[in-house]
Motif scaffolding. Sequence first.
Motif: not given
Length: 219
Positions: A197-200, A205-215
């Motif tokens: 999904t492209p950013p708007d 957002p304060e943070y952007t992740i593509h995998r849950l592990s990045e949390i």
Amino acid sequence: MDVDDTLLDFNECARQNIMACFDKHGLIFSESIFQFFMSRNVKLWQLIEDRQLTVDQLHRTRWQGIFDDLGIRADGQAFEQDFIAGLRDTAVPMEGAHEIMKYLHERYKVYVVSNASNLQQMTRLTKAGLIEYVDGIFGSLDIGVNKPDPRYYDYCFQHVDGVTPAETIIIGDSRNADISGGIAYGLHTCWFTHRGTPPDPAIVPEYTIHRLSEIRKIL
């Protein structure tokens, strides 16, 4: 934490459920029908988040509208009832969901925020083996208002003692319900975008992740 397309793979849950419902109703399933549903469903939920449609109206019209537009002769309301019932029994965890929820629960209070019912999400998270990492569920159908309505967040914080929005981060895939709503309410925000999904530029957002592990890099 959001649920659908954050902790659970809604696409795969919906696919399995639709295939079962098509079989039950004697209809022929195809990938094009599934893709049509996914596209229509996103638009309908956007209307709900924009307060132009209610969840009840969605349940009364969603599948009948899809069948009418595709020229399929079927009872849309009966199909919708079976679809909703079946969705409660489908729970496909997103990659890394178990690991990150265990990690978070050992360090923080973890609450589920969802535009569904408490029972539905409790049932699905239990089946997915994730409920042990959840301290509470806030389902909009039980509260009476949906994310991103500030009244939804009002209710959540009224039922979580000693926690302020400034001490809270919302993690979810919806730029509107989770991120825009979270920003407006003063929450920290983490956008989970995993389907390209492209950013708007209007919703940052304060943070952007593509995998849950990045949390783990954030919390």
